[in-house]
Enzyme design. Sequence first.
Site, PDB file in Angstrom:
ATOM      1  N   ARG A  72       0.859  -1.192   0.000  1.00  0.00           N
ATOM      2  CA  ARG A  72       0.000   0.000   0.000  1.00  0.00           C
ATOM      3  C   ARG A  72       0.894   1.240   0.000  1.00  0.00           C
ATOM      4  O   ARG A  72       1.676   1.445   0.928  1.00  0.00           O
ATOM      5  CB  ARG A  72      -0.892  -0.020   1.243  1.00  0.00           C
ATOM      6  CG  ARG A  72      -1.726   1.211   1.423  1.00  0.00           C
ATOM      7  CD  ARG A  72      -2.614   1.127   2.682  1.00  0.00           C
ATOM      8  NE  ARG A  72      -3.038   2.463   3.005  1.00  0.00           N
ATOM      9  CZ  ARG A  72      -2.619   3.158   4.055  1.00  0.00           C
ATOM     10  NH1 ARG A  72      -1.814   2.630   4.942  1.00  0.00           N
ATOM     11  NH2 ARG A  72      -3.023   4.378   4.227  1.00  0.00           N
ATOM     12  N   HIS A 111      -2.204  11.086   0.987  1.00  0.00           N
ATOM     13  CA  HIS A 111      -1.606  10.872   2.301  1.00  0.00           C
ATOM     14  C   HIS A 111      -0.993  12.215   2.707  1.00  0.00           C
ATOM     15  O   HIS A 111       0.214  12.354   2.862  1.00  0.00           O
ATOM     16  CB  HIS A 111      -0.586   9.733   2.235  1.00  0.00           C
ATOM     17  CG  HIS A 111      -0.307   9.075   3.554  1.00  0.00           C
ATOM     18  ND1 HIS A 111      -0.494   7.727   3.778  1.00  0.00           N
ATOM     19  CD2 HIS A 111       0.154   9.567   4.724  1.00  0.00           C
ATOM     20  CE1 HIS A 111      -0.142   7.422   5.033  1.00  0.00           C
ATOM     21  NE2 HIS A 111       0.255   8.533   5.624  1.00  0.00           N
ATOM     22  N   GLU A 157      -6.422   8.565   6.698  1.00  0.00           N
ATOM     23  CA  GLU A 157      -6.634   9.285   7.955  1.00  0.00           C
ATOM     24  C   GLU A 157      -7.075  10.735   7.769  1.00  0.00           C
ATOM     25  O   GLU A 157      -6.343  11.674   8.134  1.00  0.00           O
ATOM     26  CB  GLU A 157      -5.364   9.215   8.803  1.00  0.00           C
ATOM     27  CG  GLU A 157      -4.892   7.803   9.074  1.00  0.00           C
ATOM     28  CD  GLU A 157      -3.721   7.739  10.061  1.00  0.00           C
ATOM     29  OE1 GLU A 157      -3.114   8.780  10.340  1.00  0.00           O
ATOM     30  OE2 GLU A 157      -3.440   6.635  10.549  1.00  0.00           O
ATOM     31  N   GLU A 208      -2.823  -0.179   8.753  1.00  0.00           N
ATOM     32  CA  GLU A 208      -1.574   0.252   9.386  1.00  0.00           C
ATOM     33  C   GLU A 208      -1.543  -0.214  10.823  1.00  0.00           C
ATOM     34  O   GLU A 208      -2.555  -0.138  11.529  1.00  0.00           O
ATOM     35  CB  GLU A 208      -1.416   1.789   9.409  1.00  0.00           C
ATOM     36  CG  GLU A 208      -0.983   2.405   8.125  1.00  0.00           C
ATOM     37  CD  GLU A 208      -0.772   3.924   8.228  1.00  0.00           C
ATOM     38  OE1 GLU A 208      -0.448   4.425   9.321  1.00  0.00           O
ATOM     39  OE2 GLU A 208      -0.964   4.588   7.199  1.00  0.00           O
TER      40      GLU A 208
END
Length: 448
Positions: free
Chosen positions: A77, A121, A166, A353
């Site tokens: 990933r 990200h 996130e 994660e």
Amino acid sequence: MTSLTFPKGFVWGAATSAYQIEGAWNEDGKGPSIWDVFSHKPGKVANNENGDVAVDHYHRYKEDVKLMADLGLKTYRFSIAWTRILPEGTGKVNQKGLGFYDRLVDELLKQGIEPYACLFHWDLPQTLQEKGGWPNRETAYAFAEYARLVSEHLTDRVKVIFTHNEPWVTAILGHFLGDHAPGFRDPVAGVKALHHLLLSHGLAVEAIRASAKGPVKIGITLNLNPMYPATSSKKDREAALRVDALTNRSVLDPLLKGTSPIEEFALVKMLSGSLIKAGDLEKIKNVDLLGVNYYSRSVLKHEAKFPLVAAKQTFPEGNEYSGMWEIYPQGMYEILMRIWKDYRPSCELMVTENGVPVPDGLDFDGRVRDERRIRYLQNHIAQVQRAIQDGVPVKGYFHWSLMDNFEWALGFGPRFGLVYVEPKTLKRTVKDSGRWFAKVIQDNGLTI
Ligand code: FCB
């Protein structure tokens, strides 16, 4: 000794992100992102370090993919740097940027590793930041344009795309707490950013579905923590519930139930209903694959002065701590069970994660004996297996991270890798934990 086995076809992988590993921050037409700008400002990152070179994955990707193959990873990933592809966030496409991800994906496939690509990200194009960034609703539409482009280009080979990693961190750490780029300290900006990030997920799902060249699963990964009150007092219990609403429910409810708790917050009420527009929540509730990033729990006490949540984190005695967090393996089980019980998601569920920054380094004989990481992984992976035994259909587990890298505001200090990266030469060495994880993959299980 107990043997724990995982269901057939369980997905084992490792994760990284573009800014943390690639380097080549201004090469081949890449535009600046907010992390380039933030990390270049003195005092924002430990020791004024930055990701200009990071661990030079941009140039060493072949060697890195080879390492993944040696570890037996089934999946990898990674994230795509938006500004490599659209240097200005929208508009002009940089073919050289697409070329890098073509080469990476092809190399992964050649080695039999399935690519899981994440679109965001945290490295927003600086040009979009200058137009208001995530607190500006328009950014969500720009993200959908970027998502469409990547989908058109890569879905002939990439079958799993995550929109965001996130969103809470980008929104709250970046806009409310100020520790991450863009470094704002404004709770309202944080809440606006969060909604627009989620909206952009929904818009991107539509854009990817409309342009994909083949079947593609679309996911999102969330940082989730069980929240505990520091004492059994009513005030502390309510504080924990407020932080839970802002951290866990603020993302899980919209994505899995089509509702949102954020307008329960007094400060947000000031926006008087103008943030979440008609139709937004229906768009957001659209997920094929939910990724859970689990590191630790939070223990909260009431703290009237703290804006938005009136709560403060405390650090209980008696448990082991890593360089960054309390080590709390059963939290992995608790968060997976909670998702299952409270939401019964119809989408797939994976741990995307989990990992730990413990001090490690090259030993006299060139080995990296990171026993504490192995223990951490044993205990956490065992909790994933326990959740599966208790009925939660977890389909995969990704270690954070493949290799040591740039840990955001903390710089290169915390090392999370299965592969050690020597800071000066950037030479890669598989750690003992890497070999241990390779065996877990090979056995599809572990002994504890
Ligand atoms: C997660 C991030 C990842 C890394 C780990 C330690 O929150 O997704 O980039 O920083 O924490």
